[in-house]
Structures are given as C-alpha cells and as structure tokens.
Design an enzyme around this catalytic site. Sequence first.
Site, PDB file in Angstrom:
ATOM      1  CE1 TYR A   1      -4.025  -2.158   5.433  1.00  0.00           C
ATOM      2  CE2 TYR A   1      -2.895  -0.121   4.855  1.00  0.00           C
ATOM      3  CZ  TYR A   1      -3.631  -1.227   4.485  1.00  0.00           C
ATOM      4  OH  TYR A   1      -3.943  -1.424   3.156  1.00  0.00           O
TER       5      TYR A   1
ATOM      6  CB  SER B   1      -0.868   0.002   1.264  1.00  0.00           C
ATOM      7  OG  SER B   1      -1.533   1.240   1.402  1.00  0.00           O
TER       8      SER B   1
HETATM    9  N1  LIG Z   1      -8.840  -0.689  -1.200  1.00  0.00           N
HETATM   10  C1  LIG Z   1      -7.866   0.144  -0.899  1.00  0.00           C
HETATM   11  O1  LIG Z   1      -8.065   1.364  -0.842  1.00  0.00           O
HETATM   12  C2  LIG Z   1      -6.454  -0.397  -0.680  1.00  0.00           C
HETATM   13  C3  LIG Z   1      -5.391   0.507  -0.708  1.00  0.00           C
HETATM   14  C4  LIG Z   1      -4.100   0.053  -0.533  1.00  0.00           C
HETATM   15  C5  LIG Z   1      -3.865  -1.286  -0.329  1.00  0.00           C
HETATM   16  N2  LIG Z   1      -4.911  -2.164  -0.284  1.00  0.00           N
HETATM   17  C6  LIG Z   1      -4.593  -3.577  -0.042  1.00  0.00           C
HETATM   18  O2  LIG Z   1      -5.127  -4.349  -1.093  1.00  0.00           O
HETATM   19  C7  LIG Z   1      -5.371  -5.672  -0.629  1.00  0.00           C
HETATM   20  C8  LIG Z   1      -6.760  -6.100  -1.077  1.00  0.00           C
HETATM   21  O3  LIG Z   1      -7.713  -5.245  -0.455  1.00  0.00           O
HETATM   22  P1  LIG Z   1      -9.073  -4.861  -1.175  1.00  0.00           P
HETATM   23  O4  LIG Z   1      -9.109  -3.391  -1.306  1.00  0.00           O
HETATM   24  O5  LIG Z   1      -9.306  -5.684  -2.386  1.00  0.00           O
HETATM   25  O6  LIG Z   1     -10.094  -5.248   0.001  1.00  0.00           O
HETATM   26  P2  LIG Z   1     -11.409  -6.161   0.005  1.00  0.00           P
HETATM   27  O7  LIG Z   1     -12.295  -5.822  -1.139  1.00  0.00           O
HETATM   28  O8  LIG Z   1     -11.967  -6.040   1.386  1.00  0.00           O
HETATM   29  O9  LIG Z   1     -10.823  -7.634  -0.213  1.00  0.00           O
HETATM   30  C9  LIG Z   1     -10.015  -8.232   0.768  1.00  0.00           C
HETATM   31  C10 LIG Z   1      -9.758  -9.683   0.402  1.00  0.00           C
HETATM   32  O10 LIG Z   1      -8.940 -10.267   1.438  1.00  0.00           O
HETATM   33  C11 LIG Z   1      -9.549 -11.464   1.884  1.00  0.00           C
HETATM   34  N3  LIG Z   1      -9.259 -11.697   3.284  1.00  0.00           N
HETATM   35  C12 LIG Z   1      -9.369 -10.833   4.325  1.00  0.00           C
HETATM   36  N4  LIG Z   1      -9.098 -11.444   5.477  1.00  0.00           N
HETATM   37  C13 LIG Z   1      -8.798 -12.745   5.178  1.00  0.00           C
HETATM   38  C14 LIG Z   1      -8.469 -13.890   5.948  1.00  0.00           C
HETATM   39  N5  LIG Z   1      -8.380 -13.849   7.283  1.00  0.00           N
HETATM   40  N6  LIG Z   1      -8.248 -15.064   5.307  1.00  0.00           N
HETATM   41  C15 LIG Z   1      -8.333 -15.133   3.954  1.00  0.00           C
HETATM   42  N7  LIG Z   1      -8.663 -14.093   3.175  1.00  0.00           N
HETATM   43  C16 LIG Z   1      -8.896 -12.905   3.783  1.00  0.00           C
HETATM   44  C17 LIG Z   1     -11.067 -11.240   1.649  1.00  0.00           C
HETATM   45  O11 LIG Z   1     -11.706 -12.496   1.463  1.00  0.00           O
HETATM   46  P3  LIG Z   1     -12.735 -13.200   2.478  1.00  0.00           P
HETATM   47  O12 LIG Z   1     -13.431 -12.113   3.248  1.00  0.00           O
HETATM   48  O13 LIG Z   1     -13.641 -13.986   1.565  1.00  0.00           O
HETATM   49  O14 LIG Z   1     -11.873 -14.071   3.310  1.00  0.00           O
HETATM   50  C18 LIG Z   1     -11.051 -10.484   0.329  1.00  0.00           C
HETATM   51  O15 LIG Z   1     -10.969 -11.373  -0.753  1.00  0.00           O
HETATM   52  C19 LIG Z   1      -5.159  -5.643   0.881  1.00  0.00           C
HETATM   53  O16 LIG Z   1      -3.920  -6.207   1.204  1.00  0.00           O
HETATM   54  C20 LIG Z   1      -5.203  -4.161   1.220  1.00  0.00           C
HETATM   55  O17 LIG Z   1      -4.447  -3.867   2.372  1.00  0.00           O
HETATM   56  C21 LIG Z   1      -6.189  -1.750  -0.458  1.00  0.00           C
END
Ligand SMILES: NC(=O)c1ccc[n+]([C@@H]2O[C@H](COP(=O)([O-])OP(=O)(O)OC[C@H]3O[C@@H](n4cnc5c(N)ncnc54)[C@H](OP(=O)(O)O)[C@@H]3O)[C@@H](O)[C@H]2O)c1
Length: 262
Positions: free
Chosen positions: A154, A140
């Site tokens: 985080y 991130s």
């Molecule tokens: N969205 C943003 O603004 C943003 C910005 C910077 C970085 N990121 C990073 O991008 C990555 C993906 O995030 P996203 O934005 O796509 O969020 P999201 O839509 O909430 O998706 C998160 C994914 O992680 C999985 N997950 C969470 N906890 C888990 C666990 N205990 N075991 C297995 N799977 C788990 C969830 O699947 P289940 O709930 O089905 O398990 C889901 O598929 C993360 O690492 C986040 O830190 C996001």
Amino acid sequence: MYKDRWALVTGASAGIGEAYANALMEKGANLILVARREDRLKALAESVEAKGQRALIVPTDLSDPGAPETIMAQVNAAGVPVDILVNNAGYGLPGTYSETTWKDQQDFIQVMVTAYAQLTHLALGPMRERGWGRIINVASLAGLIPAGANYTLYGASKAFVIAMTQSVAAECRGTDIKASACCPGFTYSEFHDVTETREVVNKLPKYAFMEAGPVAELSLRAVEKGHTTYVPGGFNKFIAALLRLLPLSIAERLVDRHSGWK
Ligand SMILES: NC(=O)c1ccc[n+]([C@@H]2O[C@H](COP(=O)([O-])OP(=O)(O)OC[C@H]3O[C@@H](n4cnc5c(N)ncnc54)[C@H](OP(=O)(O)O)[C@@H]3O)[C@@H](O)[C@H]2O)c1
C-alpha cells in the site's frame, strides 16, 4: 470553472472518488465515471444529467490489465476528450506479504500502480496536443511516511504515485497542464470496511478524520494553484511534517508501533 470540460474519475462509485465527481459536476464539468458497481455509476450519471451536463459511465474492473486501453477506447468512441483525469480507485489488501497470494498482490499492483500510470500516459499525449489538462492522482499520507507491517504494497504504491506525479508535473511545467498528487489521511468512506481496519480506526479521535467532500474540494483548489504534492487538512499536514522531521529510524519505529491503521 470547468464548464464543458470532460473529467474522468476512477473509483467514482464511493467515497473520495464520488466526492471528486460531485465537486467537478458542481464546477460544470461533464463526467466519465469508472468503477465496478454500475448501479452507483448510473445513479451518479443521472444527477449529472439532471444538471444539464453530460455523463458517460464505463463500468470496469481496473484489476484487468486491459482496462485502461478499454476505457480510453470507449471514451474515444464516444468522441469526448479527457481534459481532467482523476486517478482515485483504490483499496488496501489485508494480510502480511507471506500470507497473501501473488495473484492478489498482482491485482493490487494493477489497480494501484499500473492503472494509474497507464491512464496518465494515455491521457497526457492528447492533453499536450490540446494544450490544457489537469491530472489528479489520489495517493495517501501513507506514501509520504515509512511503511509498517501488513498491507505491504500500500505505502509503496502510494509512494510510486507521488513520485510519478511529481515527474509528470515537472515535464509539463510551462504549459497549461497541471498534475497533483493528493495525499489524504484518514477519510470517512467505505475504505476502512473494504480494508478490514474499521475496528482499529474507530478507536482513533475524530480530529484525525476528514470528510471526503473537503478532501476533493481542497485537492481541486491545490491542482489549480500548482501544488504538485498536496496534503489536505491541518492534522494530516502536521503528521506529514513531523514524520519527515524526525530521524528515519525513529519515524519507522513510531509507524511500526501503530501499523494496521491505514
Ligand atoms: N479513506 C481513507 O482513509 C483514505 C486515506 C488515504 C488515501 N485513500 C485513497 O483514496 C482513494 C479512494 O478511497 P476511498 O477512501 O474513497 O475508498 P472507498 O470508499 O472504498 O472507494 C474506493 C473506490 O475505488 C473503486 N475500486 C476499488 N477497486 C476497484 C477495481 N478493481 N476496479 C475499479 N474500481 C475499483 C471502488 O469502486 P467499486 O467497488 O464500485 O469498483 C470505489 O469507487 C484510494 O486510492 C485510497 O487508497 C483513502
């Protein structure tokens, strides 16, 4: 481009992980899909198979310390390699460090740090034996800039992921194994609902956000080009550069004033 390669994507049930899975599917890869929500993984696997490619679903809670070994055991039992690893699963843990329980913090470290490190470790050896591999670790922008109050580990977890990826990429230089840390900024996904920051981020201008599809697509291009640390999007690049150019004390104060936005 990745025809007949096998790609393992964690957090494939939503957001950026689902976008990586779709982009890899379009590039011809077979998919190993990991997350907790099995129904979503099944639906995604069906779309992979409808294109004539293969898919394996491994419903897993990555907060279980045994999860990385169990995932790889299932992959080995299926007789398929992990040619491409996308460590992406993640969330933010709301609350201050003193208010949250150690159990919640421990689970967070397991998902955000240990699982990334262990899956990379488990996949890398066989990649070296086969002489080809791609590792994308989703970090991130928060890993590149000072950390504000709340969501305490985080930024620390993302800084870890970036440094680990840089070291793995350096270790693999001169081989056809490439590692890249993708550092997105605000991205439309379920993240801000899970993280309880939807209300705050809804007040931000639209230009601060990217769709998950372009984040995944640009990141896949970046790993091929050998970009070890990659920030997708012009706005995110600007923020990363600005906060690095400013004296640390000023950058820290700026982030402090806006903390709670991640
Ligand atoms: N969205 C943003 O603004 C943003 C910005 C910077 C970085 N990121 C990073 O991008 C990555 C993906 O995030 P996203 O934005 O796509 O969020 P999201 O839509 O909430 O998706 C998160 C994914 O992680 C999985 N997950 C969470 N906890 C888990 C666990 N205990 N075991 C297995 N799977 C788990 C969830 O699947 P289940 O709930 O089905 O398990 C889901 O598929 C993360 O690492 C986040 O830190 C996001």
